[in-house]
Design an enzyme around this catalytic site. Sequence first.
Site, PDB file in Angstrom:
ATOM      1  N   GLY A 138       5.129   2.252  -1.859  1.00  0.00           N
ATOM      2  CA  GLY A 138       3.907   3.025  -1.658  1.00  0.00           C
ATOM      3  C   GLY A 138       4.169   4.504  -1.823  1.00  0.00           C
ATOM      4  O   GLY A 138       5.099   4.925  -2.532  1.00  0.00           O
ATOM      5  N   SER A 139       3.379   5.301  -1.145  1.00  0.00           N
ATOM      6  CA  SER A 139       3.488   6.750  -1.257  1.00  0.00           C
ATOM      7  C   SER A 139       4.719   7.258  -0.515  1.00  0.00           C
ATOM      8  O   SER A 139       5.262   6.585   0.374  1.00  0.00           O
ATOM      9  CB  SER A 139       2.236   7.422  -0.677  1.00  0.00           C
ATOM     10  OG  SER A 139       2.201   7.250   0.738  1.00  0.00           O
ATOM     11  N   GLY A 183       6.377   6.049   3.055  1.00  0.00           N
ATOM     12  CA  GLY A 183       7.785   5.695   3.122  1.00  0.00           C
ATOM     13  C   GLY A 183       8.530   6.472   4.183  1.00  0.00           C
ATOM     14  O   GLY A 183       9.401   5.917   4.879  1.00  0.00           O
ATOM     15  N   GLU A 189      10.645   2.090  -2.097  1.00  0.00           N
ATOM     16  CA  GLU A 189      10.259   2.391  -3.477  1.00  0.00           C
ATOM     17  C   GLU A 189       8.990   3.225  -3.415  1.00  0.00           C
ATOM     18  O   GLU A 189       7.895   2.696  -3.236  1.00  0.00           O
ATOM     19  CB  GLU A 189      10.032   1.102  -4.268  1.00  0.00           C
ATOM     20  CG  GLU A 189      11.266   0.221  -4.387  1.00  0.00           C
ATOM     21  CD  GLU A 189      12.366   0.838  -5.229  1.00  0.00           C
ATOM     22  OE1 GLU A 189      12.112   1.878  -5.878  1.00  0.00           O
ATOM     23  OE2 GLU A 189      13.480   0.293  -5.231  1.00  0.00           O
ATOM     24  N   CYS A 218       4.227   3.449 -10.574  1.00  0.00           N
ATOM     25  CA  CYS A 218       5.219   4.389 -10.053  1.00  0.00           C
ATOM     26  C   CYS A 218       6.080   4.925 -11.189  1.00  0.00           C
ATOM     27  O   CYS A 218       6.660   6.006 -11.082  1.00  0.00           O
ATOM     28  CB  CYS A 218       6.074   3.730  -8.985  1.00  0.00           C
ATOM     29  SG  CYS A 218       6.800   2.168  -9.493  1.00  0.00           S
TER      30      CYS A 218
END
Length: 509
Positions: free
Chosen positions: A239-240, A244, A261, A295
């Site tokens: 995610g963002s 994270g 990630e 991403c």
Amino acid sequence: MESILRKLDFQEEEFGAGIGSWMTCEGPVLASVSPVNGKRIGKIRCAGLNDYEVVINSATEAFVNWKRVPAPKRGDIVRQIGMALRRYKQELGALISLEVGKIRAEGEGEVQEMIDIADFAVGQSRMLYGLSMHSERPEHRMYEQWHPLGPVGVITSFNFPVAVWSWNALISLIAGNTVVWKPSSKAPLSAIATMKIVWKVLMENNLPNGILNLVIGKRDDVGEALVNDSRVPLISATGSTGMGKHVAKTVAKRLGKTILELGGNNAIIVTPNADLEMATRAIVFGAVGTTGQRCTTTRRVIVHQDVYSALTDALITAYQQVEIGNPLKEGVLMGPLIDREAADVMQTALKKAKEQGGRILYGGEVLAGGVFDTGTYVTPCICEVSADASIVSEETFAPILYMICYKTLDEAIFYHNAVPQGLSSAIFTNNLREAEIFLSHLGSDCGMANVNIGTSGAEIGGAFGGEKDTGGGRESGSDAWKAYMRRQTCTINWSHELPLAQGIQFGPK
């Protein structure tokens, strides 16, 4: 749409928690609305905290038995899961397109990623290798081995609603772990459909509930419970960067493990020695594919001043040929953004870019009228900016491509590495020295670096992940399996003596 849902065995209302069979949940109703046409695809009764407890208890109990199954036997279950996914590739791919707006080819490609990682995991199940080491003590043997870790929590984002789960879950399975999946609330049906398919495999093999688990619900209800739960030794979160950092801090408090990630702000350097036609095709796919919501999306092109104009003109010509529309329609190359909020965020970023001296060369509009009345369709944007514009350091999850001019390769690499994120990177050049510099410790600071290949489209055989604000995690191939297991160093004394390491003498002389 009705045909797709029928083939995937959807009900009028689905439940958001399951342990191999569906649970009756206590949470609020969540509607899954397609960004393609603004229509509701389905509704889900979300899990609450009590439902989460049932799920995690089931995962914990199942782990006790699942870890006893020999790894190659666990691999055979994963092989069967891969075969089951093959049978539903078209239907599941179409559902992904409906729910998140990917074109059909990308939706089916995501299912293919699950199939590929299943094949990879089957082989890996027979290669959970440890090392044998020479002891400094006579008649001793040292080696290391890897053991199952426990229930693994997997938190996924909407942009790859099922593939990222498979990277984690299928490797976790062959490692002997159970899995608790919390998918994005923006893509719950894709997760439910996947569970319907894989649970059948578990049932056919008479395996108990709790091996693969699903929990859909609000962050405050189930998300926080999952990351705070000491029964879950590993959390893999996609995610963002902000999300994270929160997950990392929370899990670290209980000394748990994380695989993160997070954000990507990926760049391609184009040198005077590049094949511009090849570079153009790679940039367009990297920047426009998945409507700029990967991403690994190409967000910056750092191009030498000698070929800047030629490349920019080529990109504008290519962008003009990108057909935008219903992602299930033949010939469409770009579908909608995930929702209206994403379109608003894109407009805010472009406003900032212009305030910082940027100039829009092409696109950037929110489309309206007819099929575009959802407010989720945009034209992909090419924006000329200076390297020091602050917007360049931000990741906007939308099809915005920033064009940056450079004079020397050192300058280009400096611009490339100047952002907080460090996921994927590329250079287009036919000059060996330029390529080797980029791949060396003097070049890209990203977790993935490519030559004459774009930033998107990573293969499952290599470890996927990045550095800096990208989180430092690695998933999928190479030796990423080690993150899902615990390492144990073993020493065996087969002598009649008890020598100590480092030559230490202890006891009476």
